[in-house]
Design an enzyme around this catalytic site. Structure first.
Site, mmCIF file in Angstrom:
data_model
loop_
_atom_site.group_PDB
_atom_site.id
_atom_site.type_symbol
_atom_site.label_atom_id
_atom_site.label_comp_id
_atom_site.label_asym_id
_atom_site.label_seq_id
_atom_site.Cartn_x
_atom_site.Cartn_y
_atom_site.Cartn_z
ATOM 1 N N HIS A 1 9.936 46.994 43.591
ATOM 2 C CA HIS A 1 9.428 46.624 42.272
ATOM 3 C C HIS A 1 10.605 46.092 41.467
ATOM 4 O O HIS A 1 11.604 46.774 41.273
ATOM 5 C CB HIS A 1 8.808 47.822 41.558
ATOM 6 C CG HIS A 1 8.172 47.445 40.249
ATOM 7 N ND1 HIS A 1 6.835 47.121 40.144
ATOM 8 C CD2 HIS A 1 8.700 47.308 38.995
ATOM 9 C CE1 HIS A 1 6.562 46.808 38.892
ATOM 10 N NE2 HIS A 1 7.677 46.914 38.173
ATOM 11 N N CYS A 2 10.479 44.860 40.985
ATOM 12 C CA CYS A 2 11.582 44.190 40.299
ATOM 13 C C CYS A 2 11.299 44.117 38.798
ATOM 14 O O CYS A 2 10.317 43.492 38.377
ATOM 15 C CB CYS A 2 11.782 42.791 40.866
ATOM 16 S SG CYS A 2 13.152 41.889 40.113
ATOM 17 N N VAL A 3 12.157 44.744 37.998
ATOM 18 C CA VAL A 3 11.961 44.718 36.548
ATOM 19 C C VAL A 3 12.213 43.333 35.977
ATOM 20 O O VAL A 3 11.689 42.976 34.921
ATOM 21 C CB VAL A 3 12.883 45.748 35.850
ATOM 22 C CG1 VAL A 3 12.503 47.163 36.257
ATOM 23 C CG2 VAL A 3 14.351 45.475 36.161
ATOM 24 N N ASN B 1 7.077 42.667 38.094
ATOM 25 C CA ASN B 1 6.052 42.661 39.127
ATOM 26 C C ASN B 1 6.629 43.256 40.392
ATOM 27 O O ASN B 1 7.851 43.356 40.550
ATOM 28 C CB ASN B 1 5.590 41.224 39.398
ATOM 29 C CG ASN B 1 4.262 41.155 40.116
ATOM 30 O OD1 ASN B 1 3.628 42.162 40.413
ATOM 31 N ND2 ASN B 1 3.815 39.929 40.413
#
Length: 307
Positions: free
Chosen positions: A154-156, A160
């Site tokens: 999960h990439c801030v 997403n």
């Protein structure tokens, strides 16, 4: 002891909730860096240099063309990652079963659950949080609160999950970000050197401050993104994800490693005309199930591999 575990779980939940709340802030931060870089490179530096004539004008034209071309690809890739669903488990999905052996052709691991009514040697992946079966290479994201197909992380920064349907777009975002930030760093390097020289520096104090800030930010991003890009290139070469690389660290072989060329095609497709844009050809989507995130070709001799 139970109370301590409950408190830890509650803290983790708060952390995941906080990550979800970073969405608009991270997008604004990315756009802010782009805006500062655009002002420093285009508005205050190279666009005015177009009128100087000679070599200065030629250099300025080349820098401006490259800058805008890379910026378009960067933003296209970025918002493709942001707005593309990484892939969810279809309703009532069931695993493919080997009719000859009566076994589900799926990976096994510590998170798998033995379902009632299945053969003793059959292990089917099951998510206790979503209360549903899990396709191969699928993992539950605590931030999104759902299972994601071929989840990488999960990439801030993109607000997403990065998974089966947008992993290529994420890699292109890293690639074009590295090229763009490197270009900005090199194009502003003469101004940065002049900033510390004893000579007279043209421009207002605010312009000089913006140029200095843009140089530092882009240098930092170029170096950090280069590290992530190298890491993900190695993951693609082995046809694995960040999560899988950690899970299979004790396994000498990986069932989905089909060779570098085929591993690359599992992410970017076979149509070379689409390799550098955040999209797939209809032909690749139609004939490559791996791009849909539910079925993946593997080595037959390692189909029963566990890790």
């Amino acid at each position: 002891m139970y109370r301590s575990g409950a408190v830890m779980a509650w803290n983790v939940f708060k952390f995941c909730t906080a990550l979800r709340g970073l969405g608009s802030i991270m997008i604004l931060l990315v756009l802010g860096v782009v805006g500062v870089s655009y002002y420093a490179v285009v508005v205050s530096s190279y666009f005015p240099a177009l009128t100087n004539g000679g070599l200065d004008s030629l250099v300025a034209l080349v820098v401006l063309l490259l800058f805008h071309a890379l910026l378009v690809m960067l933003l296209w890739s970025y918002f493709s990652v942001v707005f593309t669903d990484p892939g969810s488990v279809p309703p009532n999905w069931k695993p493919v079963v080997d009719e000859e052996n009566g076994d589900a052709d799926l990976l096994a691991g510590s998170e798998f659950s033995q379902l009632a009514g299945e053969p003793a040697n059959s292990r089917i992946r099951y998510c206790r949080k979503c209360n549903q079966l899990k396709p191969p290479r699928c993992h539950h994201c605590s931030v999104c609160g759902r299972c994601v197909l071929k989840m990488d992380h999960h990439c801030v920064w993109v607000v997403n999950c990065v998974g089966a349907l947008n992993y290529k777009y994420f890699l292109l975002f890293l690639f074009y970000t590295f090229l763009e930030t490197t270009l900005v760093t090199l194009s502003l390097l003469p101004h940065f050197i002049t900033f510390f020289s004893d000579g007279e520096i043209p421009g207002s104090p605010s312009t000089l401050a913006t140029t200095f800030l843009a140089f530092v930010l882009n240098l930092a991003f170029a170096l950090s993104v280069m590290g992530f890009l190298i890491m993900h290139i190695s993951l693609v070469a082995g046809n694995t994800t960040t999560i899988e690389a950690y899970e299979k660290k004790t396994s000498p072989k990986w069932r989905y490693d089909l060779g570098r060329k085929r591993n690359f095609e599992q992410v970017f497709g076979t149509d070379k005309g689409y390799w550098f844009i955040p999209a797939y050809s209809e032909e690749d989507i139609r004939r490559m199930p791996a791009l849909q995130g539910l079925e993946y070709p593997s080595k037959p001799e390692l189909d029963g591999q566990e890790f």
